[in-house]
Design an enzyme around this catalytic site. Structure first.
Site, PDB file in Angstrom:
ATOM      1  N   ARG A   1      27.916  58.442  38.214  1.00 56.65           N
ATOM      2  CA  ARG A   1      27.647  58.064  39.595  1.00 56.65           C
ATOM      3  C   ARG A   1      28.970  58.099  40.349  1.00 56.65           C
ATOM      4  NH1 ARG A   1      22.381  58.732  40.632  1.00 56.65           N
ATOM      5  NH2 ARG A   1      21.018  57.116  39.779  1.00 56.65           N
TER       6      ARG A   1
ATOM      7  N   GLU B   1      27.403  60.608  49.039  1.00 58.29           N
ATOM      8  CA  GLU B   1      26.745  61.922  49.017  1.00 58.29           C
ATOM      9  C   GLU B   1      25.860  62.079  50.248  1.00 58.29           C
ATOM     10  OE1 GLU B   1      24.792  62.252  45.229  1.00 58.29           O
ATOM     11  OE2 GLU B   1      26.663  62.067  44.117  1.00 58.29           O
TER      12      GLU B   1
ATOM     13  N   HIS C   1      25.822  67.346  42.772  1.00 58.30           N
ATOM     14  CA  HIS C   1      24.933  66.459  42.011  1.00 58.30           C
ATOM     15  C   HIS C   1      23.793  67.259  41.391  1.00 58.30           C
ATOM     16  CE1 HIS C   1      23.508  62.004  41.726  1.00 58.30           C
ATOM     17  NE2 HIS C   1      23.187  62.684  40.634  1.00 58.30           N
TER      18      HIS C   1
END
Length: 312
Positions: A229, A258, A276
């Site tokens: 993360r 993000e 991601h």
């Protein structure tokens, strides 16, 4: 009567397609819109993604809530403690994405050390005819430190063994069944390795666990790869470490905010960035959607859930 589900955030199209064969899916919507929705008091299930936020206020708007089904292995956006207080279960989709995330971790290690993106652009730009690229860094034999030794961490370690990498790790506790070296402290681990790879859960307990001190311990020949993360790394401290040579480079699939990494990361030659995509293959995303849907189907069938989160 077709059950109505609430989408906590925009869902993966594969998840939506699977759900719509049996259910009516509403949302995402604002809290006020949810409070005004005519089906609010009948909704038993929230469908969510790995990045979804499911706060207590969303749960409390649904008096019949019984299940939060997350399509993702991470669920740090879900207030699990409040769900338990409400008598609701939380499920996620572990295991089915282990291989993809581990593959990407190795790909980022190779990309940042062997400078594969730069080599690709070098050829495309017609620079090869003018001379060769500067030499890169050898990955095989590097000392690997893994932060988090769950199923994905073990899958990364298994792959790294093929590269002849000595492996050490830190986790909540030592894994007696594994042959790797356990180091209790992340800063101590960083000081002993050349490549630090993160695959630990997000949340308050791991927030900024990679800070300036850990990066300094990793050192000027050290690299960091994050497939966990974005919150696990202090991104501002990482930028400073990369800019000043405190560490050699980074491969990042996740970011604190993000989809907008700190602008400095976008211009650095010693950083490889991906958006991601750890689990982003057709087969794995379908398996994740199928598992998240199966948990919902089991709930309505009165059957045991397949993959409740550990807290549940």
């Amino acid at each position: 009567m077709t059950p109505t589900l609430l989408a906590a955030s925009p869902l993966n199209p594969l998840f939506v397609k699977a759900l719509q064969t049996k259910y009516s899916v509403i949302g995402p919507m604002s809290h006020d819109a949810l409070m005004a929705h005519p089906d609010r008091e009948l909704i038993e299930v929230i469908a969510a993604g790995g990045e979804s936020k499911v706060p207590a206020s969303m749960m409390d708007a649904l008096p019949a809530l019984k299940l939060i089904s997350v399509m993702g292995v991470g669920y740090d956006g879900v207030d699990v403690g409040h769900a338990i207080q409400r008598g609701a279960m939380v499920t996620h989709t572990p295991n089915v994405l282990n291989d993809d995330v581990a593959d990407l971790a190795i790909a980022l290690m190779l990309s940042v050390t062997r400078r594969i993106p730069q080599a690709h652009q070098f050829v495309r730009a017609g620079e090869w005819a003018k001379g060769g690229l500067p030499l890169a860094t050898k990955l095989s034999g590097m000392r690997l430190g893994i932060v988090g030794m769950g199923r994905i961490g073990q899958a990364i370690a298994h792959r790294a063994e093929a590269f002849g990498m000595p492996i050490a790790y830190t986790a909540r506790s030592a894994k007696s069944n594994l042959p790797y070296t356990f180091v209790a402290d992340i800063e101590a681990l960083a000081s002993q390795v050349d490549m630090l790879t993160l695959i630990t859960p997000g949340g308050a307990g791991t927030h900024h666990m990679v800070n300036a001190a850990v990066l300094k311990a990793l050192g000027p020949k050290g690299y960091i790869v994050n497939v966990a993360r974005g919150s696990v790394i202090d991104e501002a401290a990482l930028v400073e470490a990369l800019q000043t040579g405190v560490i050699a480079g980074a491969g990042l699939d996740v970011f604190e905010n993000e989809p907008t990494p700190l602008p400095a990361l976008l211009t650095m030659d010693n950083v490889v960035l991906t958006p991601h995509v750890g689990s982003a293959t057709d087969a794995t995303r379908q398996a994740m959607a199928d598992l998240a849907t199966a948990n919902i189907n089991r709930h309505f069938a009165g059957e045991p859930l397949e993959t409740p989160v550990p807290e549940c």
